[in-house]
Design an enzyme around this catalytic site. Structure first.
Site, PDB file in Angstrom:
ATOM      1  N   ASP A 284      42.368 -20.803  23.943  1.00 56.91           N
ATOM      2  CA  ASP A 284      42.932 -19.840  25.253  1.00 56.91           C
ATOM      3  C   ASP A 284      42.231 -18.437  24.993  1.00 56.91           C
ATOM      4  O   ASP A 284      41.945 -18.172  23.965  1.00 56.91           O
ATOM      5  CB  ASP A 284      44.575 -19.746  25.020  1.00 56.91           C
ATOM      6  CG  ASP A 284      45.116 -18.696  26.141  1.00 56.91           C
ATOM      7  OD1 ASP A 284      44.880 -19.144  27.338  1.00 56.91           O
ATOM      8  OD2 ASP A 284      45.849 -18.283  25.430  1.00 56.91           O
TER       9      ASP A 284
ATOM     10  N   ASP B 189      43.680 -15.195  27.176  1.00 58.11           N
ATOM     11  CA  ASP B 189      44.513 -14.162  27.449  1.00 58.11           C
ATOM     12  C   ASP B 189      45.632 -14.250  26.307  1.00 58.11           C
ATOM     13  O   ASP B 189      46.303 -15.234  26.341  1.00 58.11           O
ATOM     14  CB  ASP B 189      45.000 -14.324  28.746  1.00 58.11           C
ATOM     15  CG  ASP B 189      43.978 -14.112  29.652  1.00 58.11           C
ATOM     16  OD1 ASP B 189      43.122 -12.984  29.721  1.00 58.11           O
ATOM     17  OD2 ASP B 189      43.587 -15.120  30.438  1.00 58.11           O
TER      18      ASP B 189
END
Length: 231
Positions: A12, A14
């Site tokens: 991922d 952020d």
């Protein structure tokens, strides 16, 4: 020499690779203020950590009764966020070390994010992580965002990897749920410490309850080494 066999690693972006949530908060605060919501707080922002920007603005429209369309809100938030992202996004140092170690061993890697393709590109270029992370999937490119597994399954497809051979690194409960739904193992690093007890995180193979303060490249690599499936 790749000691991890057939393992591929999907990150991922952020809150996992980079500390971009302050920029998302500031972009959201500015856009909502322009649309008559002057008191959007960090606690309000935390409700939307881990879901796509498009879903976030759709929820805002409903929650705050905004007149602007979802498309208008999305464009405004992405534009404001990109201005911030290009100048002020910090990669977590231990994450950078981890990426560099995996790259040095030739481990296939991808980024799978709820952000727009433009935002992902700006952040990876701005932090220099684009040198190692060339396979990128945005939730904008698949049918459903997290907690649906689509973005992770598409990343695995582009890497040519079986889902069972993939390990996801995630900071948010919807992402952990998406990894589990995709049939992938997960290293969970909760961005919001108070959410560490969320049931979605209970499915993770490794849960670092203290978030980034607990994450080290060595610990993550050792866990991969001992949980990997043979090639």
């Amino acid at each position: 020499m790749n000691s991890l066999g057939a393992t591929s690693v999907i990150f991922d972006l952020d809150g996992t690779l980079v500390d971009s949530e302050p920029n998302y908060f500031e972009a959201g605060r500015q856009v909502l203020a322009e649309h008559g919501v002057p008191d959007f707080t960090w606690a309000d922002h935390e409700r939307y950590v881990g879901i796509s920007t498009q879903e976030t603005v759709a929820l805002w429209k409903e929650r705050y009764g905004l007149r602007a369309s979802v498309a208008e809100l999305l464009a405004a938030k992405n534009r404001t966020y990109l201005e911030l992202a290009r100048t002020a996004t910090r990669a977590y140092p231990e994450m950078r070390t981890f990426v560099e170690r995996l790259a040095g061993e030739g481990v296939p890697m991808a980024v799978a994010s709820g952000s727009s393709p433009e935002a992902i590109e700006a952040i990876l270029a701005g932090t220099g992580l684009d040198a190692q992370l060339r396979t990128v999937v945005s939730a904008d490119e698949v049918e459903r965002g997290k907690p649906a597994p689509d973005v992770f399954l598409e990343a695995a497809r582009r890497l040519g990897a079986a889902p069972a051979d993939c390990v996801v690194l995630e900071d948010a409960a919807p992402g952990a749920a998406a990894a589990h739904a995709a049939g992938m193992r997960c290293i969970a690093i909760p961005y919001v410490a108070a959410q560490a007890d969320a049931p979605e995180f209970a499915t993770a193979g490794m849960l670092l309850r203290g978030g980034q303060t607990e994450f080290t490249a060595r610990t993550a690599y050792d866990w991969l080494l001992h949980s990997t499936s043979p090639a």
